[in-house]
Design a protein around this motif. Sequence first.
Motif, PDB file in Angstrom:
ATOM      1  N   CYS A  36     -46.702  23.544 -13.303  1.00  0.00           N
ATOM      2  CA  CYS A  36     -46.610  23.835 -14.749  1.00  0.00           C
ATOM      3  C   CYS A  36     -45.208  24.304 -15.117  1.00  0.00           C
ATOM      4  CB  CYS A  36     -47.641  24.889 -15.140  1.00  0.00           C
ATOM      5  SG  CYS A  36     -49.356  24.307 -15.137  1.00  0.00           S
ATOM      6  N   VAL A  37     -44.628  25.167 -14.305  1.00  0.00           N
ATOM      7  CA  VAL A  37     -43.270  25.649 -14.572  1.00  0.00           C
ATOM      8  C   VAL A  37     -42.285  24.492 -14.525  1.00  0.00           C
ATOM      9  CG1 VAL A  37     -41.387  27.066 -13.666  1.00  0.00           C
ATOM     10  CG2 VAL A  37     -43.703  28.000 -13.806  1.00  0.00           C
ATOM     11  N   HIS A  38     -42.418  23.618 -13.560  1.00  0.00           N
ATOM     12  CA  HIS A  38     -41.510  22.474 -13.452  1.00  0.00           C
ATOM     13  C   HIS A  38     -41.710  21.502 -14.614  1.00  0.00           C
ATOM     14  CE1 HIS A  38     -40.877  23.188  -8.848  1.00  0.00           C
ATOM     15  NE2 HIS A  38     -40.331  24.111  -9.614  1.00  0.00           N
ATOM     16  N   ALA A  39     -42.951  21.371 -15.089  1.00  0.00           N
ATOM     17  CA  ALA A  39     -43.201  20.544 -16.267  1.00  0.00           C
ATOM     18  C   ALA A  39     -42.516  21.144 -17.488  1.00  0.00           C
ATOM     19  CB  ALA A  39     -44.699  20.398 -16.514  1.00  0.00           C
ATOM     20  N   ALA A  40     -42.524  22.481 -17.573  1.00  0.00           N
ATOM     21  CA  ALA A  40     -41.832  23.151 -18.673  1.00  0.00           C
ATOM     22  C   ALA A  40     -40.331  22.877 -18.618  1.00  0.00           C
ATOM     23  CB  ALA A  40     -42.104  24.655 -18.611  1.00  0.00           C
ATOM     24  N   LEU A  41     -39.759  22.994 -17.449  1.00  0.00           N
ATOM     25  CA  LEU A  41     -38.328  22.706 -17.294  1.00  0.00           C
ATOM     26  C   LEU A  41     -38.010  21.265 -17.667  1.00  0.00           C
ATOM     27  CD1 LEU A  41     -37.844  24.570 -13.908  1.00  0.00           C
ATOM     28  CD2 LEU A  41     -36.792  25.246 -16.071  1.00  0.00           C
ATOM     29  N   ASP A  42     -38.853  20.341 -17.225  1.00  0.00           N
ATOM     30  CA  ASP A  42     -38.641  18.916 -17.533  1.00  0.00           C
ATOM     31  C   ASP A  42     -38.733  18.656 -19.031  1.00  0.00           C
ATOM     32  OD1 ASP A  42     -38.334  18.386 -14.847  1.00  0.00           O
ATOM     33  OD2 ASP A  42     -40.385  17.659 -14.566  1.00  0.00           O
ATOM     34  N   VAL A  62     -45.081  34.778  -8.656  1.00  0.00           N
ATOM     35  CA  VAL A  62     -45.318  33.336  -8.734  1.00  0.00           C
ATOM     36  C   VAL A  62     -44.247  32.668  -9.603  1.00  0.00           C
ATOM     37  CG1 VAL A  62     -46.929  31.559  -9.518  1.00  0.00           C
ATOM     38  CG2 VAL A  62     -47.793  33.589  -8.340  1.00  0.00           C
ATOM     39  N   LEU A  63     -43.912  33.286 -10.733  1.00  0.00           N
ATOM     40  CA  LEU A  63     -42.882  32.711 -11.594  1.00  0.00           C
ATOM     41  C   LEU A  63     -41.529  32.699 -10.896  1.00  0.00           C
ATOM     42  CD1 LEU A  63     -42.049  31.575 -14.357  1.00  0.00           C
ATOM     43  CD2 LEU A  63     -41.646  33.930 -15.114  1.00  0.00           C
ATOM     44  N   GLY A  64     -41.204  33.791 -10.225  1.00  0.00           N
ATOM     45  CA  GLY A  64     -39.939  33.839  -9.498  1.00  0.00           C
ATOM     46  C   GLY A  64     -39.836  32.752  -8.443  1.00  0.00           C
ATOM     47  N   ASP A  65     -40.919  32.543  -7.705  1.00  0.00           N
ATOM     48  CA  ASP A  65     -40.932  31.488  -6.686  1.00  0.00           C
ATOM     49  C   ASP A  65     -40.779  30.108  -7.326  1.00  0.00           C
ATOM     50  OD1 ASP A  65     -41.263  33.402  -4.735  1.00  0.00           O
ATOM     51  OD2 ASP A  65     -43.424  33.098  -4.527  1.00  0.00           O
ATOM     52  N   ALA A  66     -41.443  29.910  -8.477  1.00  0.00           N
ATOM     53  CA  ALA A  66     -41.395  28.605  -9.135  1.00  0.00           C
ATOM     54  C   ALA A  66     -40.015  28.294  -9.696  1.00  0.00           C
ATOM     55  CB  ALA A  66     -42.438  28.543 -10.245  1.00  0.00           C
ATOM     56  N   LEU A  67     -39.266  29.324 -10.056  1.00  0.00           N
ATOM     57  CA  LEU A  67     -37.928  29.120 -10.638  1.00  0.00           C
ATOM     58  C   LEU A  67     -36.817  29.161  -9.589  1.00  0.00           C
ATOM     59  CD1 LEU A  67     -38.219  31.260 -13.887  1.00  0.00           C
ATOM     60  CD2 LEU A  67     -38.174  28.765 -13.723  1.00  0.00           C
ATOM     61  N   LYS A  68     -37.200  29.389  -8.357  1.00  0.00           N
ATOM     62  CA  LYS A  68     -36.209  29.445  -7.286  1.00  0.00           C
ATOM     63  C   LYS A  68     -35.415  28.131  -7.238  1.00  0.00           C
ATOM     64  CE  LYS A  68     -37.761  31.675  -3.850  1.00  0.00           C
ATOM     65  NZ  LYS A  68     -38.543  32.044  -2.649  1.00  0.00           N
ATOM     66  N   ASN A  69     -34.160  28.242  -6.989  1.00  0.00           N
ATOM     67  CA  ASN A  69     -33.237  27.106  -6.891  1.00  0.00           C
ATOM     68  C   ASN A  69     -32.829  26.536  -8.247  1.00  0.00           C
ATOM     69  OD1 ASN A  69     -33.366  27.225  -4.040  1.00  0.00           O
ATOM     70  ND2 ASN A  69     -35.233  25.957  -4.046  1.00  0.00           N
ATOM     71  N   GLN A  70     -33.312  27.126  -9.351  1.00  0.00           N
ATOM     72  CA  GLN A  70     -32.818  26.730 -10.670  1.00  0.00           C
ATOM     73  C   GLN A  70     -31.525  27.494 -10.970  1.00  0.00           C
ATOM     74  OE1 GLN A  70     -34.314  24.326 -12.576  1.00  0.00           O
ATOM     75  NE2 GLN A  70     -35.748  24.090 -10.864  1.00  0.00           N
ATOM     76  N   ARG A  71     -30.660  26.905 -11.790  1.00  0.00           N
ATOM     77  CA  ARG A  71     -29.434  27.594 -12.182  1.00  0.00           C
ATOM     78  C   ARG A  71     -29.794  28.770 -13.085  1.00  0.00           C
ATOM     79  NH1 ARG A  71     -25.631  27.261 -16.535  1.00  0.00           N
ATOM     80  NH2 ARG A  71     -23.516  27.821 -15.839  1.00  0.00           N
ATOM     81  N   ARG A  72     -29.540  29.992 -12.607  1.00  0.00           N
ATOM     82  CA  ARG A  72     -29.987  31.180 -13.332  1.00  0.00           C
ATOM     83  C   ARG A  72     -29.393  31.256 -14.737  1.00  0.00           C
ATOM     84  NH1 ARG A  72     -31.706  34.109 -16.209  1.00  0.00           N
ATOM     85  NH2 ARG A  72     -32.325  36.296 -16.044  1.00  0.00           N
ATOM     86  N   ALA A  73     -28.138  30.898 -14.904  1.00  0.00           N
ATOM     87  CA  ALA A  73     -27.476  31.015 -16.200  1.00  0.00           C
ATOM     88  C   ALA A  73     -28.054  30.060 -17.239  1.00  0.00           C
ATOM     89  CB  ALA A  73     -25.974  30.777 -16.052  1.00  0.00           C
ATOM     90  N   SER A  74     -28.816  29.075 -16.793  1.00  0.00           N
ATOM     91  CA  SER A  74     -29.426  28.116 -17.717  1.00  0.00           C
ATOM     92  C   SER A  74     -30.801  28.559 -18.185  1.00  0.00           C
ATOM     93  CB  SER A  74     -29.529  26.741 -17.049  1.00  0.00           C
ATOM     94  OG  SER A  74     -28.244  26.246 -16.719  1.00  0.00           O
TER      95      SER A  74
END
Length: 334
Positions: A36-42, A62-74
């Motif tokens: 779901c988090v990745h669908a939101a990003l997409d 869970v949210l932190g794990d799902a956002l791992k490896n994303q560019r934080r500043a974005s």
Amino acid sequence: MEFRYLGNSGLKISEIIYGNWLTHGSQVENDTATECVHAALDAGITTFDTADAYANTVAEQVLGDALKNQRRASLEIFTKVYWPTGPKGHNDVGLSRKHILESIDGSLQRLGTDYVDLYQAHRYDHETPLEETMQAFADVVRSGKALYIGVSEWTADQLRAGHALAKELNVQLISNQPQYSMLWRVIEKQVVPTSGELGISQIVWSPVAQGVLTGKYRPGQQAPEGSRAADTKGGADAIRGFLRDEVLTAVQGLQPIADELGITMAQLAVAWVLQNQNVSGAIVGASRPEQVRSNAAAAGIRLSGDIMGRIDEAVGDVAQTDPALTASPARRPA
């Protein structure tokens, strides 16, 4: 996706915000939550809202794990503090200096980030002097652990007092997070005008009224299997107040409007809250990735005055409008 400024600040957020109340760590498995988090990003969503109390801190993890490896500043990551967490001891709740300063560290660790963009008081704490609360929030900002501060479900008077103290402390109180939907309009008479005057935006939760405004609940019929109303982990309690036959009958009158516009009823509901100029973003949750994609499609939809009038006519007097319904617990919850 479209973006809006948050309050009287230079921070822009996605007008559709992904929130994980009642889902991550509770209603859905972690793998589905990540999807779901990745669908939101997409879909172009960059703003994510959570709280330390959701699933007793698990939702942040869970949210932190799902956002791992994303560019934080974005990304714009929001969390909150107030409700009991952890072992729920006598100081594991409220907006005391002790609880705020300990809670921000726990939230950052679980979210896997050095800072949050917005740190919010999840309710007003009647048992802590407001000066103590605002000084602690100011120290969180000055330490670099949060960029801005916000609140949730504060009354107009509480917003005015908090804003005045924040100004004295040279920190920015830029947002309020209230419940707001076609069926729950209690912020319109006092909170919205006061917020507009102070440079505070609304980040609204439950724009689809816990799923009632999707039209899937029918008067006189049992809740669909797998729906929030059938959930025994907290979802059913959250939605119960909307499941009156007169409300469900009124909601069915919105279907022809959505059909005419070629959008879903959920998209209509999300688009409706975004017509309010004091609303910067609508928080949507999801238990399946396709729900995220559908909700995100409400971004950018503009409803004409005629459509807004027809919605008011369809909803009629079932909408709650009493400003007194904006309230925090008189005493800290145990």
